[in-house]
Enzyme design. Structure first.
Site, PDB file in Angstrom:
ATOM      1  N   ASP A   1     -12.424 -10.113  -0.503  1.00 49.64           N
ATOM      2  CA  ASP A   1     -13.708 -10.211   0.200  1.00 49.64           C
ATOM      3  C   ASP A   1     -14.684  -9.265  -0.487  1.00 49.64           C
ATOM      4  O   ASP A   1     -14.280  -8.248  -1.049  1.00 49.64           O
ATOM      5  CB  ASP A   1     -13.606  -9.982   1.715  1.00 49.64           C
ATOM      6  CG  ASP A   1     -12.983  -8.668   2.128  1.00 49.64           C
ATOM      7  OD1 ASP A   1     -12.762  -7.794   1.272  1.00 49.64           O
ATOM      8  OD2 ASP A   1     -12.723  -8.496   3.340  1.00 49.64           O
TER       9      ASP A   1
ATOM     10  N   GLU B   1       0.802  -1.230   0.000  1.00 49.14           N
ATOM     11  CA  GLU B   1       0.000   0.000   0.000  1.00 49.14           C
ATOM     12  C   GLU B   1       0.837   1.284   0.000  1.00 49.14           C
ATOM     13  O   GLU B   1       0.630   2.168   0.827  1.00 49.14           O
ATOM     14  CB  GLU B   1      -0.964  -0.011   1.191  1.00 49.14           C
ATOM     15  CG  GLU B   1      -1.892  -1.209   1.180  1.00 49.14           C
ATOM     16  CD  GLU B   1      -2.800  -1.305   2.408  1.00 49.14           C
ATOM     17  OE1 GLU B   1      -2.781  -0.387   3.238  1.00 49.14           O
ATOM     18  OE2 GLU B   1      -3.520  -2.309   2.517  1.00 49.14           O
TER      19      GLU B   1
ATOM     20  N   GLU C   1      -6.428 -10.554  -1.015  1.00 51.85           N
ATOM     21  CA  GLU C   1      -7.226 -10.300   0.198  1.00 51.85           C
ATOM     22  C   GLU C   1      -8.707 -10.227  -0.151  1.00 51.85           C
ATOM     23  O   GLU C   1      -9.449  -9.390   0.372  1.00 51.85           O
ATOM     24  CB  GLU C   1      -6.777  -8.990   0.866  1.00 51.85           C
ATOM     25  CG  GLU C   1      -5.306  -8.978   1.224  1.00 51.85           C
ATOM     26  CD  GLU C   1      -4.845  -7.697   1.910  1.00 51.85           C
ATOM     27  OE1 GLU C   1      -5.699  -6.925   2.376  1.00 51.85           O
ATOM     28  OE2 GLU C   1      -3.633  -7.475   1.983  1.00 51.85           O
TER      29      GLU C   1
ATOM     30  N   ASN D   1       1.991  -5.254  -3.071  1.00 56.48           N
ATOM     31  CA  ASN D   1       0.581  -5.562  -2.783  1.00 56.48           C
ATOM     32  C   ASN D   1      -0.177  -4.264  -2.512  1.00 56.48           C
ATOM     33  O   ASN D   1       0.317  -3.385  -1.799  1.00 56.48           O
ATOM     34  CB  ASN D   1       0.538  -6.459  -1.535  1.00 56.48           C
ATOM     35  CG  ASN D   1      -0.832  -7.022  -1.243  1.00 56.48           C
ATOM     36  OD1 ASN D   1      -1.454  -7.635  -2.114  1.00 56.48           O
ATOM     37  ND2 ASN D   1      -1.307  -6.851  -0.017  1.00 56.48           N
TER      38      ASN D   1
ATOM     39  N   HIS E   1     -10.700  -5.908  -2.145  1.00 52.88           N
ATOM     40  CA  HIS E   1     -11.744  -5.698  -1.133  1.00 52.88           C
ATOM     41  C   HIS E   1     -12.896  -4.954  -1.816  1.00 52.88           C
ATOM     42  O   HIS E   1     -12.747  -3.781  -2.164  1.00 52.88           O
ATOM     43  CB  HIS E   1     -11.207  -4.846   0.023  1.00 52.88           C
ATOM     44  CG  HIS E   1     -10.126  -5.513   0.819  1.00 52.88           C
ATOM     45  ND1 HIS E   1     -10.361  -6.627   1.599  1.00 52.88           N
ATOM     46  CD2 HIS E   1      -8.809  -5.234   0.963  1.00 52.88           C
ATOM     47  CE1 HIS E   1      -9.241  -6.989   2.192  1.00 52.88           C
ATOM     48  NE2 HIS E   1      -8.276  -6.172   1.817  1.00 52.88           N
TER      49      HIS E   1
HETATM   50  O1  G3I Z   1      -5.058  -7.797  19.097  1.00 53.54           O
HETATM   51  C1  G3I Z   1      -5.629  -6.587  19.597  1.00 53.54           C
HETATM   52  C2  G3I Z   1      -6.356  -6.805  20.885  1.00 53.54           C
HETATM   53  O2  G3I Z   1      -5.440  -7.219  21.858  1.00 53.54           O
HETATM   54  C3  G3I Z   1      -7.059  -5.529  21.274  1.00 53.54           C
HETATM   55  O3  G3I Z   1      -7.823  -5.751  22.428  1.00 53.54           O
HETATM   56  C4  G3I Z   1      -7.959  -5.034  20.164  1.00 53.54           C
HETATM   57  C5  G3I Z   1      -8.624  -3.715  20.489  1.00 53.54           C
HETATM   58  O4  G3I Z   1      -8.795  -2.916  19.342  1.00 53.54           O
HETATM   59  O5  G3I Z   1      -7.194  -4.864  19.018  1.00 53.54           O
HETATM   60  C6  G3I Z   1      -6.582  -6.049  18.560  1.00 53.54           C
HETATM   61  O6  G3I Z   1      -5.851  -5.776  17.404  1.00 53.54           O
HETATM   62  C7  G3I Z   1      -6.582  -5.562  16.235  1.00 53.54           C
HETATM   63  C8  G3I Z   1      -6.070  -6.500  15.171  1.00 53.54           C
HETATM   64  O7  G3I Z   1      -6.701  -6.260  13.932  1.00 53.54           O
HETATM   65  C9  G3I Z   1      -6.318  -7.960  15.546  1.00 53.54           C
HETATM   66  O8  G3I Z   1      -7.685  -8.210  15.628  1.00 53.54           O
HETATM   67  C10 G3I Z   1      -6.398  -4.134  15.779  1.00 53.54           C
HETATM   68  O9  G3I Z   1      -6.995  -3.244  16.699  1.00 53.54           O
HETATM   69  C11 G3I Z   1      -6.979  -3.932  14.414  1.00 53.54           C
HETATM   70  O10 G3I Z   1      -6.621  -2.647  13.935  1.00 53.54           O
HETATM   71  C12 G3I Z   1      -6.440  -4.960  13.454  1.00 53.54           C
HETATM   72  O11 G3I Z   1      -7.058  -4.781  12.202  1.00 53.54           O
HETATM   73  C13 G3I Z   1      -6.404  -5.374  11.117  1.00 53.54           C
HETATM   74  C14 G3I Z   1      -6.122  -4.335  10.064  1.00 53.54           C
HETATM   75  O12 G3I Z   1      -5.523  -4.958   8.946  1.00 53.54           O
HETATM   76  C15 G3I Z   1      -5.183  -3.269  10.592  1.00 53.54           C
HETATM   77  O13 G3I Z   1      -4.835  -2.388   9.603  1.00 53.54           O
HETATM   78  C16 G3I Z   1      -7.314  -6.449  10.547  1.00 53.54           C
HETATM   79  O14 G3I Z   1      -7.449  -7.519  11.479  1.00 53.54           O
HETATM   80  C17 G3I Z   1      -6.717  -6.999   9.248  1.00 53.54           C
HETATM   81  O15 G3I Z   1      -7.667  -7.811   8.606  1.00 53.54           O
HETATM   82  C18 G3I Z   1      -6.375  -5.854   8.321  1.00 53.54           C
HETATM   83  O16 G3I Z   1      -5.753  -6.391   7.173  1.00 53.54           O
HETATM   84  C19 G3I Z   1      -5.416  -5.454   6.168  1.00 53.54           C
HETATM   85  C20 G3I Z   1      -4.224  -5.992   5.434  1.00 53.54           C
HETATM   86  O17 G3I Z   1      -3.178  -6.271   6.331  1.00 53.54           O
HETATM   87  C21 G3I Z   1      -3.750  -5.029   4.356  1.00 53.54           C
HETATM   88  N1  G3I Z   1      -4.821  -4.677   3.472  1.00 53.54           N
HETATM   89  C22 G3I Z   1      -6.042  -4.211   4.097  1.00 53.54           C
HETATM   90  C23 G3I Z   1      -6.530  -5.227   5.121  1.00 53.54           C
HETATM   91  C24 G3I Z   1      -7.841  -4.810   5.682  1.00 53.54           C
HETATM   92  O18 G3I Z   1      -7.733  -3.623   6.419  1.00 53.54           O
END
Ligand code: G3I
Length: 453
Positions: A271, A161, A269, A204, A240
């Protein structure tokens, strides 16, 4: 016991996905699974079919069971990102990512490394560095991760990105861009190649799925890299989609123009928010586009179940929150040339009739073992059930009790139906058992889905 006879893979695939697997259930192999799975159908087209995986869900048997049954590749959803692996400078934490990698390796799945250099999920210490220090830190991060996983990762998202949305075609502002300038991307790829010459190195991004200003900018970068010998092997298209950002009409053409630059392309990715036929049709369009581009080597959906999707409320995935196959699943399978049911997902039985199955090894000796499969009705009473048990060759079942079996032509997949024990109240269980001659293989068998009527 019945003699082996042809087993309906199509019927098995159409069953409810309420699969439960136990920790002892370790022997699933994709080649032994029914042809009607995403991974096996994609393999028939020379592609992989992957999913993003979260380590924290691997202990959930339905999650792991669906993963193991359907997918041939994984991408750690968050566990390899900078904040997860190097939250403190030069202290590396690999436990969660290692968990995914070893699970995937034990099932023969490919692993995509995601991601080395990204502006998001970046610890604050990185953003605070001056240019020279940041360059050192970036190259060290790439080096440490790629060395740790050397030989295990088929492709890395080296840079993720890096371009802005919209019409500018400009690079996105980030600590790397702002302090190191445009050259950081090239440097990241060169460092990556020097650490693991065997891993595929990918760029990516999202909103690059059709021909537009952003994808043009990425295209020009890849073209430049190829012309100057900067090591890049592949481009990932996140894909996405939702109603505001649907599958573009030039999706296939866009994949093709990148492929024509001499890189592989992958859908990384995927969906698609929505439901029913509309969602199913969009998924089919994406899969067909990949299959139409010979250098489109695989597809990955961004999660298994809607329940754990990063945008769960949009129900964008192939399995619903109960792991039932959605119409989108059927559409993908059919587009892959697999044995789709032609209809939507469902229980395969009467309304509300569901069941789950759990295998346990109840006795084990030198050249044999006894296994037991417990069948449990779901929230409604059932009047019949069917499940499969796949045995690793050359194991042979010598005795079966409390069930009636038929076999596929290879003699490895046993389909079991009830004898006296077809009727179960809601939540009630029965079990069947068998004795197996190991013939040199001690691996556990794999139970398939359970279907109820
Ligand atoms: O693990 C912590 C947890 O301990 C905490 O209590 C909670 C509270 O917010 O957060 C948890 O972490 C979260 C993490 O996902 C795991 O669930 C983060 O806040 C959250 O921001 C994070 O989001 C991820 C996101 O990337 C961050 O940018 C998504 O799961 C993940 O699917 C997403 O993936 C990205 C790709 O890497 C790149 N392309 C876009 C895609 C979708 O956004």
């Amino acid at each position: 016991m019945d003699m082996p006879k042809a087993f309906s893979r199509r019927a098995a695939r159409a069953l409810t996905s309420a699969l439960l697997a136990t920790a002892t259930l370790t022997a699933l192999s994709h080649s032994a699974a029914a042809a009607g799975t995403l991974g096996s159908a994609a393999a028939g087209k020379g592609r992989y079919f992957g999913t993003a995986v979260a380590a924290s869900h691997l202990g959930e048997s339905a999650y792991a069971g669906t993963l193991d049954r359907e997918f041939s590749a994984v991408t750690p959803e968050n566990e390899m990102k900078w904040d997860a692996t190097e939250s403190t400078r030069n202290t590396f934490t690999f436990a969660a990512a290692d968990q995914i990698v070893s699970h995937a390796q034990s099932k023969g799945m490919k692993i995509r490394g995601h991601t080395l250099v990204w502006h998001s999920q970046l610890p604050s210490w990185v953003s605070g560095l001056g240019a020279a220090d940041l360059r050192t830190a970036m190259n060290n991060h790439i080096t440490q991760l790629m060395q740790h996983y050397k030989g295990k990762i088929y492709a890395w998202d080296v840079v993720n990105e890096a371009f802005q949305d919209g019409s500018s075609g400009a690079r996105r502002s980030s600590p790397f861009q702002d302090k190191l300038g445009d050259g950081y991307i090239e440097e990241a790829f060169r460092t990556a190649r020097s650490v693991d010459p065997d891993a595929k190195l990918c760029y990516n991004d999202y909103n690059t799925d059709g021909v537009n200003a952003k994808s043009n900018a990425v295209y020009n970068m890849v073209k430049d890299f190829k012309s100057r010998g900067v090591p890049i092997d592949c481009v990932g298209f996140q894909s996405h989609f939702n109603s505001a950002s649907p599958v573009p009409s030039d999706y296939r053409a866009n994949l093709q123009r990148f492929a024509d630059l001499g890189v592989d392309v992958q859908i990384t990715e995927l969906d698609i928010e929505g439901s029913g036929t509309a969602q199913a049709n969009s998924y089919a369009t994406v899969v067909k586009a990949c299959l139409a581009v010979s250098r489109c080597t695989g597809m990955t959906v961004w999660g298994i179940t809607d329940k754990y999707s990063w945008r769960s409320s949009g129900t964008p995935l192939l399995f619903d929150s109960n792991y039932a196959e959605k119409p989108a699943y059927d559409a993908v399978l059919t587009a892959l040339g697999g044995s789709g049911s032609g209809g939507g997902g469902g229980n395969g039985g009467g309304t509300g009739a569901t069941c789950t199955v759990v295998f346990t090894k109840t006795a084990d000796w030198n050249d044999g073992y006894n296994g037991q499969v417990t069948v449990t009705a779901g929230a409604a009473p059932i009047t019949g059930w069917t499940t499969t048990v796949t045995f690793p060759a050359p194991q042979k079942v010598s005795t079966l009790w409390n069930g009636s079996a038929s076999w596929d032509s290879s003699g490895t997949v046993m389909t079991v139906r009830p004898t006296y024990n077809a009727d179960l109240a809601a939540g009630a269980s029965t079990s069947f058992g068998f004795t197996v001659q190991k013939n040199g293989s001690s691996s556990a068998p794999t139970v398939g889905t359970c279907t109820a009527s």
